[in-house]
Design an enzyme around this catalytic site. Sequence first.
Site, PDB file in Angstrom:
ATOM      1  N   GLY A   2       1.288  -0.884   0.205  1.00  0.00           N
ATOM      2  CA  GLY A   2      -0.038   0.148   0.247  1.00  0.00           C
ATOM      3  C   GLY A   2       0.737   1.111  -0.052  1.00  0.00           C
ATOM      4  O   GLY A   2       0.585   2.292  -0.472  1.00  0.00           O
ATOM      5  N   ASN A   3       1.792   1.271   0.599  1.00  0.00           N
ATOM      6  CA  ASN A   3       3.094   2.100  -0.136  1.00  0.00           C
ATOM      7  C   ASN A   3       3.326   2.953  -0.625  1.00  0.00           C
ATOM      8  O   ASN A   3       3.731   4.061  -0.670  1.00  0.00           O
ATOM      9  CB  ASN A   3       3.594   2.010   1.176  1.00  0.00           C
ATOM     10  CG  ASN A   3       4.986   0.893   0.547  1.00  0.00           C
ATOM     11  OD1 ASN A   3       4.339   0.321   0.183  1.00  0.00           O
ATOM     12  ND2 ASN A   3       6.616   1.332   1.148  1.00  0.00           N
ATOM     13  N   LYS A  43     -11.921 -10.203   8.073  1.00  0.00           N
ATOM     14  CA  LYS A  43     -11.393  -8.933   7.200  1.00  0.00           C
ATOM     15  C   LYS A  43     -12.238  -7.850   7.437  1.00  0.00           C
ATOM     16  O   LYS A  43     -13.019  -7.440   6.904  1.00  0.00           O
ATOM     17  CB  LYS A  43     -10.800  -9.014   5.809  1.00  0.00           C
ATOM     18  CG  LYS A  43     -10.216  -8.494   5.390  1.00  0.00           C
ATOM     19  CD  LYS A  43      -8.788  -8.659   5.462  1.00  0.00           C
ATOM     20  CE  LYS A  43      -7.811  -7.036   5.004  1.00  0.00           C
ATOM     21  NZ  LYS A  43      -6.430  -6.801   5.549  1.00  0.00           N
ATOM     22  N   LYS A  50      -3.167 -10.317  -0.955  1.00  0.00           N
ATOM     23  CA  LYS A  50      -3.106  -9.954  -1.909  1.00  0.00           C
ATOM     24  C   LYS A  50      -1.659 -10.397  -2.199  1.00  0.00           C
ATOM     25  O   LYS A  50      -1.232 -10.496  -3.238  1.00  0.00           O
ATOM     26  CB  LYS A  50      -1.982  -8.944  -2.324  1.00  0.00           C
ATOM     27  CG  LYS A  50      -1.813  -7.895  -1.173  1.00  0.00           C
ATOM     28  CD  LYS A  50      -1.903  -6.147  -0.981  1.00  0.00           C
ATOM     29  CE  LYS A  50      -0.682  -5.865  -0.382  1.00  0.00           C
ATOM     30  NZ  LYS A  50       1.321  -6.444   0.014  1.00  0.00           N
ATOM     31  N   LYS A 108       2.761 -12.424   4.380  1.00  0.00           N
ATOM     32  CA  LYS A 108       4.117 -11.579   3.878  1.00  0.00           C
ATOM     33  C   LYS A 108       5.679 -13.235   3.690  1.00  0.00           C
ATOM     34  O   LYS A 108       5.640 -13.579   2.241  1.00  0.00           O
ATOM     35  CB  LYS A 108       5.036 -10.680   3.487  1.00  0.00           C
ATOM     36  CG  LYS A 108       3.809  -9.407   3.367  1.00  0.00           C
ATOM     37  CD  LYS A 108       4.776  -7.510   4.178  1.00  0.00           C
ATOM     38  CE  LYS A 108       3.549  -6.997   3.243  1.00  0.00           C
ATOM     39  NZ  LYS A 108       2.132  -7.006   3.488  1.00  0.00           N
TER      40      LYS A 108
END
Length: 298
Positions: free
Chosen positions: A7-8, A116, A199, A261
């Site tokens: 998102g960054n 979520k 994602k 991640k």
Amino acid sequence: MLIALGGNAMTASDGSASPGDQRRAVEGAMGHVAALLAAGHQVVLTHGNGPQVGNLVLKNQLAADVVPPVPLDWCGAQTQATIGTLVLNALEGRAAVVVTRTLVDPADPAFADPVKPIGRYFTEDEARRFEVLGQTWRRFERGWRRVVASPEPLQILDAPAVAALMAAGFVVVAAGGGGVPVVRTPSGRLAGVEAVVDKDLAAALLARTVRAATLVIATDVPCAWTGFGTPAARPIGAVTAAGLRELQAAGHFAGGSMGPKVEAALRFVEHGGDRAVITSLEGIGAAVAGETGTVVRK
């Protein structure tokens, strides 16, 4: 290589997501990607879309009495196209965006227990009003927030289109936000569902499907850490998949941040990928060269 942008890469440093902020952030991110392209790497891109979907959900909620809210899968598709357009404008050249669907199982346990959170916080009265529309809301410390299912990604349905564009020399943007979640109905047709696919897990699946050699997960820290946020914090550099699994089992990676991640990196390597890299957006080039970041190999 497949690069999963966090998102960054899509918002300003303070998290603001005005159109101008998003455009400048994407242009900055594409500068790092362009350097990899210039070095001869073939690149596929995917990206997060949390702030963008949150904005669309908020618009739905605020205008619910005037315009019927659109389903969450529509919001995901819209953000794929919007962010994709920013990427196309920033890269120019031979780039293409594929609005991508991700197949999930309608019997996935996540649908029975949506956890979520998406969108902003509301009062209980406002939350109850949206529950009438079939949404699930839960109380948090700061107020009430909508929650949705986050099922496991099973198949990137539009991967053949991605592969064809890759073969034609395009830099492809695909599976943004984890892809538009769809299920196979009893009649055999595909239908969108109210869910959000992680994602990073979708990026790992897409990377395996298009036979990428390297998966790069770009986030807001230079690497993964053990004991993150404590005096005992230590950076993780080169690590085997087995070693990282041990650290994962010891509880070093938070579920809402580094956990997905790490799991994505492990799945990619354990299913045949050469290496997975977790690093900052600014450190992508150095991490690919083996100079920084968390680098996972079999």
